[in-house]
Design a protein around this motif. Structure first.
Motif, PDB file in Angstrom:
ATOM      1  N   LEU A 255       0.867  -1.169   0.000  1.00  0.00           N
ATOM      2  CA  LEU A 255       0.000   0.000   0.000  1.00  0.00           C
ATOM      3  C   LEU A 255       0.906   1.222   0.000  1.00  0.00           C
ATOM      4  O   LEU A 255       1.644   1.445   0.970  1.00  0.00           O
ATOM      5  CB  LEU A 255      -0.912  -0.016   1.232  1.00  0.00           C
ATOM      6  CG  LEU A 255      -2.005   1.051   1.344  1.00  0.00           C
ATOM      7  CD1 LEU A 255      -3.103   0.570   2.282  1.00  0.00           C
ATOM      8  CD2 LEU A 255      -1.475   2.379   1.851  1.00  0.00           C
ATOM      9  N   ALA A 256       0.869   2.024  -1.069  1.00  0.00           N
ATOM     10  CA  ALA A 256       1.748   3.190  -1.180  1.00  0.00           C
ATOM     11  C   ALA A 256       0.956   4.369  -1.745  1.00  0.00           C
ATOM     12  O   ALA A 256       0.453   4.307  -2.872  1.00  0.00           O
ATOM     13  CB  ALA A 256       2.939   2.879  -2.079  1.00  0.00           C
TER      14      ALA A 256
ATOM     15  N   ILE B  21      16.880   2.107  13.276  1.00  0.00           N
ATOM     16  CA  ILE B  21      16.903   1.453  11.960  1.00  0.00           C
ATOM     17  C   ILE B  21      15.557   1.600  11.276  1.00  0.00           C
ATOM     18  O   ILE B  21      15.472   1.857  10.064  1.00  0.00           O
ATOM     19  CB  ILE B  21      17.287  -0.026  12.114  1.00  0.00           C
ATOM     20  CG1 ILE B  21      18.743  -0.150  12.572  1.00  0.00           C
ATOM     21  CG2 ILE B  21      17.084  -0.783  10.802  1.00  0.00           C
ATOM     22  CD1 ILE B  21      19.158  -1.569  12.931  1.00  0.00           C
ATOM     23  N   CYS B  22      14.487   1.454  12.043  1.00  0.00           N
ATOM     24  CA  CYS B  22      13.140   1.571  11.482  1.00  0.00           C
ATOM     25  C   CYS B  22      12.915   2.954  10.891  1.00  0.00           C
ATOM     26  O   CYS B  22      12.320   3.100   9.818  1.00  0.00           O
ATOM     27  CB  CYS B  22      12.108   1.282  12.568  1.00  0.00           C
ATOM     28  SG  CYS B  22      10.393   1.528  12.058  1.00  0.00           S
ATOM     29  N   ASN B  23      13.389   3.979  11.565  1.00  0.00           N
ATOM     30  CA  ASN B  23      13.128   5.346  11.133  1.00  0.00           C
ATOM     31  C   ASN B  23      14.076   5.850  10.048  1.00  0.00           C
ATOM     32  O   ASN B  23      13.694   6.690   9.226  1.00  0.00           O
ATOM     33  CB  ASN B  23      13.210   6.295  12.336  1.00  0.00           C
ATOM     34  CG  ASN B  23      12.033   6.132  13.278  1.00  0.00           C
ATOM     35  OD1 ASN B  23      10.921   5.849  12.834  1.00  0.00           O
ATOM     36  ND2 ASN B  23      12.272   6.296  14.569  1.00  0.00           N
ATOM     37  N   LYS B  24      15.309   5.347  10.017  1.00  0.00           N
ATOM     38  CA  LYS B  24      16.326   5.965   9.169  1.00  0.00           C
ATOM     39  C   LYS B  24      16.831   5.096   8.022  1.00  0.00           C
ATOM     40  O   LYS B  24      17.141   5.607   6.950  1.00  0.00           O
ATOM     41  CB  LYS B  24      17.517   6.401  10.037  1.00  0.00           C
ATOM     42  CG  LYS B  24      17.153   7.474  11.044  1.00  0.00           C
ATOM     43  CD  LYS B  24      18.370   7.911  11.860  1.00  0.00           C
ATOM     44  CE  LYS B  24      18.002   9.026  12.840  1.00  0.00           C
ATOM     45  NZ  LYS B  24      19.168   9.450  13.657  1.00  0.00           N
ATOM     46  N   GLN B  25      16.958   3.782   8.217  1.00  0.00           N
ATOM     47  CA  GLN B  25      17.564   2.927   7.191  1.00  0.00           C
ATOM     48  C   GLN B  25      16.491   2.363   6.268  1.00  0.00           C
ATOM     49  O   GLN B  25      16.135   1.185   6.334  1.00  0.00           O
ATOM     50  CB  GLN B  25      18.383   1.819   7.855  1.00  0.00           C
ATOM     51  CG  GLN B  25      19.614   2.345   8.570  1.00  0.00           C
ATOM     52  CD  GLN B  25      20.493   1.253   9.149  1.00  0.00           C
ATOM     53  OE1 GLN B  25      21.216   1.478  10.096  1.00  0.00           O
ATOM     54  NE2 GLN B  25      20.444   0.070   8.577  1.00  0.00           N
ATOM     55  N   GLN B  26      15.960   3.225   5.395  1.00  0.00           N
ATOM     56  CA  GLN B  26      14.885   2.813   4.495  1.00  0.00           C
ATOM     57  C   GLN B  26      15.313   2.839   3.031  1.00  0.00           C
ATOM     58  O   GLN B  26      14.550   2.441   2.155  1.00  0.00           O
ATOM     59  CB  GLN B  26      13.668   3.741   4.692  1.00  0.00           C
ATOM     60  CG  GLN B  26      13.141   3.705   6.119  1.00  0.00           C
ATOM     61  CD  GLN B  26      11.934   4.591   6.298  1.00  0.00           C
ATOM     62  OE1 GLN B  26      11.521   5.310   5.389  1.00  0.00           O
ATOM     63  NE2 GLN B  26      11.340   4.541   7.480  1.00  0.00           N
TER      64      GLN B  26
ATOM     65  N   VAL C 259       8.997   5.670   4.442  1.00  0.00           N
ATOM     66  CA  VAL C 259       8.543   6.992   3.996  1.00  0.00           C
ATOM     67  C   VAL C 259       9.654   7.608   3.159  1.00  0.00           C
ATOM     68  O   VAL C 259      10.737   7.894   3.673  1.00  0.00           O
ATOM     69  CB  VAL C 259       8.215   7.909   5.190  1.00  0.00           C
ATOM     70  CG1 VAL C 259       7.732   9.265   4.673  1.00  0.00           C
ATOM     71  CG2 VAL C 259       7.166   7.280   6.084  1.00  0.00           C
ATOM     72  N   LEU C 260       9.396   7.775   1.868  1.00  0.00           N
ATOM     73  CA  LEU C 260      10.349   8.397   0.954  1.00  0.00           C
ATOM     74  C   LEU C 260       9.685   9.615   0.312  1.00  0.00           C
ATOM     75  O   LEU C 260       8.664   9.493  -0.384  1.00  0.00           O
ATOM     76  CB  LEU C 260      10.794   7.405  -0.126  1.00  0.00           C
ATOM     77  CG  LEU C 260      11.535   6.153   0.380  1.00  0.00           C
ATOM     78  CD1 LEU C 260      11.807   5.195  -0.767  1.00  0.00           C
ATOM     79  CD2 LEU C 260      12.841   6.556   1.058  1.00  0.00           C
ATOM     80  N   TYR C 261      10.260  10.782   0.590  1.00  0.00           N
ATOM     81  CA  TYR C 261       9.697  12.061   0.160  1.00  0.00           C
ATOM     82  C   TYR C 261       8.286  12.200   0.726  1.00  0.00           C
ATOM     83  O   TYR C 261       8.109  12.278   1.933  1.00  0.00           O
ATOM     84  CB  TYR C 261       9.740  12.181  -1.364  1.00  0.00           C
ATOM     85  CG  TYR C 261       9.301  13.542  -1.880  1.00  0.00           C
ATOM     86  CD1 TYR C 261       9.833  14.712  -1.346  1.00  0.00           C
ATOM     87  CD2 TYR C 261       8.368  13.648  -2.893  1.00  0.00           C
ATOM     88  CE1 TYR C 261       9.439  15.959  -1.795  1.00  0.00           C
ATOM     89  CE2 TYR C 261       7.962  14.884  -3.367  1.00  0.00           C
ATOM     90  CZ  TYR C 261       8.492  16.036  -2.808  1.00  0.00           C
ATOM     91  OH  TYR C 261       8.094  17.263  -3.271  1.00  0.00           O
ATOM     92  N   GLU C 262       7.237  12.174  -0.090  1.00  0.00           N
ATOM     93  CA  GLU C 262       5.871  12.335   0.411  1.00  0.00           C
ATOM     94  C   GLU C 262       5.070  11.036   0.309  1.00  0.00           C
ATOM     95  O   GLU C 262       3.846  11.053   0.461  1.00  0.00           O
ATOM     96  CB  GLU C 262       5.157  13.443  -0.367  1.00  0.00           C
ATOM     97  CG  GLU C 262       5.776  14.822  -0.172  1.00  0.00           C
ATOM     98  CD  GLU C 262       5.053  15.891  -0.966  1.00  0.00           C
ATOM     99  OE1 GLU C 262       4.213  15.515  -1.816  1.00  0.00           O
ATOM    100  OE2 GLU C 262       5.310  17.089  -0.749  1.00  0.00           O
ATOM    101  N   THR C 263       5.766   9.939   0.033  1.00  0.00           N
ATOM    102  CA  THR C 263       5.070   8.666  -0.158  1.00  0.00           C
ATOM    103  C   THR C 263       5.313   7.733   1.019  1.00  0.00           C
ATOM    104  O   THR C 263       6.458   7.466   1.380  1.00  0.00           O
ATOM    105  CB  THR C 263       5.539   7.977  -1.452  1.00  0.00           C
ATOM    106  OG1 THR C 263       5.272   8.834  -2.560  1.00  0.00           O
ATOM    107  CG2 THR C 263       4.818   6.653  -1.653  1.00  0.00           C
TER     108      THR C 263
END
Length: 553
Positions: free
Chosen positions: A279-280, A362-367, A397-401
């Motif tokens: 879901l994106a 890791i959850c918040n930053k390594q995406q 979360v990448l940019y606004e997605t």
């Protein structure tokens, strides 16, 4: 749990109690330590991803070859408790410490037998070495002839043994020597035969014990694995203390929250990825005049975690889900053909556990890019440990997605080879008069060749490298974990496949519901998320297993 925990943490009880359900996979694997089949039988359990290998040793020294139980128990103990060993893969759905303890117990039983056989070999063999070498040569030739494909091979082998026996009797009656050497020559002919009868009784007693334990494990009575050498009785027993610490280290590594993704092999220990739902959508403010309240991936994951804990509850009293295991996993990528793995190290890791603050970071930053990734997993161990279902959730979360991905992993039952009970040794022969009919005759539990093999191996068990060089050994698949390297695909079993497929729909809906709730609370327009979620919710109802880790590119 710490590696240096007390005795009570790891030795009480050593094996699950009688009647303990959910241990079918554990006991099936443990039973291999007591088996007396040919070692090559384990090759039947090889899969497309994991292959055991059997080295045959020296061709002229087949008499020193190990059987399945001897090779399996030795290989597992050396791999899982050996000094400087490589990291292990967790055995979800099984207890590796129980399996290792049974391997240690089997080795101890065989060691006691080999000590007695070594004494027999010294008294009846080494002291009369010329006769022993001649008899060993005869039995080696007999075994080689008997294994030929020719139907007359068995008759020729028996004839050879009878002929040598007749020559031995003639030699005893018409001795060409006199005095001391005459008596020594007679003893050199007779004593190896006496030693064989003595060794046969020892071997039969041990074989009955090993087979009883093999049958007991698969029947559910769960015979205990006695490992007294793992419990130090005094501070000076360094070997026992080292073994105790190795078992404690094994137990701690089994609880690690670090796993490895090996490309098409999936996540090692959890099985291949059979399905994936994503879901994106864009993060758009629900109120154009206000900005989205800042939140992070961990906030969404924490909400999903709380909601997944409610899976075992339902509006109807119809059974439903058993209580699942819900854990945060750190996934490290490795090559699909990697021969070893390396667990995370440093100040953020203690007793093989990645600490909570490191997991959150890791959850918040390594995406994106290199590095480990975070997954929230909900896992069921079903069918008495024979089926492991794992649903993994990751939020990026990448940019606004914002993307929420749910993947399904399944690990099937232990290969049926490990579930085979000991069969009575017998064969079918033609009746002497009615040649068109056959009858079944019972064979001795330990035949002549087996007694000779065990007696010949016994003195060399004191120096395993030489024994392995002569008779060969078993090489385990790498990266090694007791459960996943011998697992079958779950899709061959109708009900197991149904259970894996049915778990996907409720998990996906709970994940989406919890995520959308967080988005609403933080001022995000959830209309597109809701529409996409409804679409996925409809699609997942017709879930079918696919090779989701094999991309068509």
């Amino acid at each position: 749990m710490t590696v240096d925990g007390g005795y009570a943490d790891f030795f009480g009880p050593q094996v699950p109690r009688t009647g303990d359900e959910g241990q079918t996979a554990t006991f099936a694997l443990a039973s291999a330590a007591y088996r007396d089949n040919e070692v090559s039988e384990i090759l039947k359990a090889n899969s497309e991803w994991h292959e055991s290998k059997v080295s045959e040793g020296q061709k002229w020294a087949k008499i020193f070859r190990p059987n399945l139980g001897e090779a399996f128990a030795t290989a597992v103990v050396n791999r899982m408790l050996g000094s400087g060993r490589k990291p292990l893969i967790q055995s979800f759905g099984a207890e590796p410490q129980v399996v290792v303890e049974h391997c240690l117990a089997a080795n101890r039983i065989r060691k006691e037998r080999d000590n007695l056989l070594s004494m027999v070999m010294v008294l009846c063999g080494v002291l009369f070495l010329p006769g022993l070498l001649i008899w060993l040569l005869v039995f080696t030739l007999r075994t080689t002839v008997a294994k030929r494909d020719d139907k007359r091979a068995s008759t020729l082998a028996t004839t050879l043994l009878v002929a040598v026996g007749a020559l031995a009797v003639i030699f005893l009656l018409r001795m060409p020597f006199t005095g001391f050497w005459a008596w020594y020559a007679r003893a050199a002919v007779v004593m190896p035969v006496v030693g064989w009868f003595w060794a046969k009784r020892i071997c039969e007693r041990t074989a009955r014990d090993l087979r009883a334990r093999w049958d007991s494990l698969l029947s559910g009575s769960s015979v205990g694995a006695k490992v007294p050498e793992a419990v130090p009785s005094s501070p000076g027993e360094t070997a026992a203390e080292q073994l105790r610490q190795s078992l404690a280290k094994l137990s701690a590594e089994q609880q690690s929250n670090s796993v490895f993704y090996a490309g098409p092999k999936g996540i090692l220990g959890m099985g291949t990825r059979w399905g994936s739902w994503q879901l994106a959508e864009d993060l758009v403010p629900a109120d154009p005049d206000r900005e989205i309240h800042p939140f992070r991936s961990w906030d969404v994951i924490r909400s999903i975690h709380d909601q997944l804990r409610m899976l075992e509850r339902g509006p109807l009293n119809t059974g439903g889900f058993p209580k699942p295991s819900i854990r945060h996993w750190i996934v490290t990528p490795v090559d699909e053909n990697a021969g070893a793995v390396s667990r995370p190290e440093g100040t953020d890791v203690e007793a093989y556990q990645v600490k909570p603050h490191a997991i959150q970071e890791i959850c918040n930053k390594q995406q994106f890019g290199s590095g480990d990734r975070h997954y929230l997993g909900v896992q069921w161990v079903l069918w008495d440990g024979q089926l492991v279902i794992t649903m993994l959730i990751t939020v990026t979360v990448l940019y606004e997605t914002l993307r929420i991905e749910v993947t399904g992993h399944a690990l099937g039952r232990v290969h049926p080879l490990f579930s085979a009970k000991p069969a009575a040794k017998e064969k079918s022969v033609q009746k002497s008069l009615k040649r068109w009919e056959s009858r079944t005759i019972k064979l001795p539990l330990v035949d002549t060749d087996e007694v000779v093999r065990l007696a010949a191996r016994a003195p060399l068990t004191w120096y395993p490298p030489l024994l392995n060089w002569l008779g060969g050994s078993l090489t385990l698949p790498e990266p090694f974990g007791l459960r996943h390297v011998w697992a079958d695909k779950p899709w061959r079993h109708r009900f197991m496949a149904d259970d894996a497929l049915r778990a996907a729909t409720p998990v996906l809906r709970v994940v989406h519901s919890a995520a959308i709730k967080v988005l609403k609370e933080n001022g995000v327009d959830t209309e597109k998320f809701g529409s996409r979620s409804a679409s996925l919710s409809g699609a997942v109802q017709d879930a079918s297993p696919k090779k989701a880790d094999l991309y068509d590119a």
